[in-house]
Enzyme design. Sequence first.
Site, PDB file in Angstrom:
ATOM      1  N   LEU A 164       7.023   6.952  -4.536  1.00  0.00           N
ATOM      2  CA  LEU A 164       7.105   5.489  -4.482  1.00  0.00           C
ATOM      3  C   LEU A 164       8.543   4.994  -4.723  1.00  0.00           C
ATOM      4  O   LEU A 164       9.152   5.344  -5.742  1.00  0.00           O
ATOM      5  CB  LEU A 164       6.176   4.881  -5.549  1.00  0.00           C
ATOM      6  N   ASP A 165       9.047   4.173  -3.798  1.00  0.00           N
ATOM      7  CA  ASP A 165      10.362   3.526  -3.931  1.00  0.00           C
ATOM      8  C   ASP A 165      11.464   4.518  -4.303  1.00  0.00           C
ATOM      9  O   ASP A 165      12.321   4.225  -5.157  1.00  0.00           O
ATOM     10  CB  ASP A 165      10.294   2.412  -5.004  1.00  0.00           C
ATOM     11  N   GLU A 200      17.860  -9.480   0.381  1.00  0.00           N
ATOM     12  CA  GLU A 200      16.928  -8.658   1.179  1.00  0.00           C
ATOM     13  C   GLU A 200      16.999  -9.077   2.638  1.00  0.00           C
ATOM     14  O   GLU A 200      17.045  -8.239   3.548  1.00  0.00           O
ATOM     15  CB  GLU A 200      15.492  -8.826   0.677  1.00  0.00           C
ATOM     16  N   HIS A 241      13.143  -3.203  -1.127  1.00  0.00           N
ATOM     17  CA  HIS A 241      12.645  -3.305  -2.504  1.00  0.00           C
ATOM     18  C   HIS A 241      13.575  -4.215  -3.313  1.00  0.00           C
ATOM     19  O   HIS A 241      14.806  -4.113  -3.189  1.00  0.00           O
ATOM     20  CB  HIS A 241      12.588  -1.909  -3.141  1.00  0.00           C
ATOM     21  N   LEU A 250       1.726   4.881   1.228  1.00  0.00           N
ATOM     22  CA  LEU A 250       1.417   5.647   2.436  1.00  0.00           C
ATOM     23  C   LEU A 250       1.473   7.131   2.109  1.00  0.00           C
ATOM     24  O   LEU A 250       2.314   7.575   1.327  1.00  0.00           O
ATOM     25  CB  LEU A 250       2.408   5.291   3.534  1.00  0.00           C
ATOM     26  N   ARG A 261       0.855  -1.192   0.000  1.00  0.00           N
ATOM     27  CA  ARG A 261       0.000   0.000   0.000  1.00  0.00           C
ATOM     28  C   ARG A 261       0.884   1.232   0.000  1.00  0.00           C
ATOM     29  O   ARG A 261       1.911   1.264   0.666  1.00  0.00           O
ATOM     30  CB  ARG A 261      -0.885   0.068   1.262  1.00  0.00           C
TER      31      ARG A 261
HETATM   32  C1  GRF Z   1       9.974  -8.670  -1.187  1.00  0.00           C
HETATM   33  O1  GRF Z   1      10.612  -9.030  -2.395  1.00  0.00           O
HETATM   34  C2  GRF Z   1      10.018  -7.167  -0.999  1.00  0.00           C
HETATM   35  O2  GRF Z   1      11.184  -6.596  -1.476  1.00  0.00           O
HETATM   36  C3  GRF Z   1       8.860  -6.724  -1.842  1.00  0.00           C
HETATM   37  O3  GRF Z   1       7.863  -7.687  -1.607  1.00  0.00           O
HETATM   38  C4  GRF Z   1       8.480  -8.927  -1.252  1.00  0.00           C
HETATM   39  C5  GRF Z   1       7.928  -9.329   0.067  1.00  0.00           C
HETATM   40  O4  GRF Z   1       8.355 -10.606   0.445  1.00  0.00           O
HETATM   41  N1  GRF Z   1       8.467  -5.372  -1.507  1.00  0.00           N
HETATM   42  P1  GRF Z   1       8.083 -11.140   1.912  1.00  0.00           P
HETATM   43  O5  GRF Z   1       6.605 -10.948   2.174  1.00  0.00           O
HETATM   44  O6  GRF Z   1       8.942 -10.367   2.849  1.00  0.00           O
HETATM   45  O7  GRF Z   1       8.446 -12.595   1.868  1.00  0.00           O
END
Ligand code: GRF
Length: 217
Positions: free
Chosen positions: A161-162, A191, A126, A110, A108
């Site tokens: 966004l991002d 990540e 991201h 914000l 979503r």
């Molecule tokens: C991740 O790739 C994050 O970067 C993106 O959505 C995905 C979420 O994955 N925004 P999870 O729900 O943390 O497994």
Amino acid sequence: MTSVPKLLKPVEKGSDPLLALAVLISGRGSNLQAILDAIADGRVRARVSVVVSNRAEAPGLQRAAAAGIETLVLPHRDAPNRAAYDELLVGALQARGVTLVCLAGFMRLLGPRFCDAFPQAILNVHPSLLPAFPGVDAQRQALEAGVRVSGATVHFVTLELDAGPVILQAAVPVQADDTVESLSARILAEEHRILPQAVQWVIEGRCHLENGRVVLR
Ligand code: GRF
């Protein structure tokens, strides 16, 4: 120079209470799990006070429950507009003493009400090297663009966004036979590594904003 984030008090080792973190999710919650694991083994000095999802069926809610963390489902469709949804979220987080917010797959946008309530204290992860490939399907965008390297970014959230100031990035080489799934899996591993690291840097007060960029100290 602005100290980031102003509202956070550095957490001394062994001090109590720990800083209250909220994690916002919409799905699987593997990044939430990475934060929980990092807290469990001492790499992140905080406690997750609440996990919020805008979708009741988000599997990540089970991860939170399994860790004994309060979960809250706030369906965005229950709010008449974006500003009202922001208000709902802000109220829920402030009532729980939250000072740092982590968007971990929260799908979503914000608005100003939310961003103003947690100045320089909202992080997002991201799956690309921003500013390349913002928005949805970042891994597919990377494959379609034919880039040789993509990756993951953790950044402060702004209204765009991002696009907020980058805290930490990790590069992931794109292989000739990569599919969206295979590339996504390797990016996701990064990540999981950089999100907890960035959270801890913010908690320690190491991230400073200079001319809209994050400088680490
Ligand atoms: C991740 O790739 C994050 O970067 C993106 O959505 C995905 C979420 O994955 N925004 P999870 O729900 O943390 O497994």
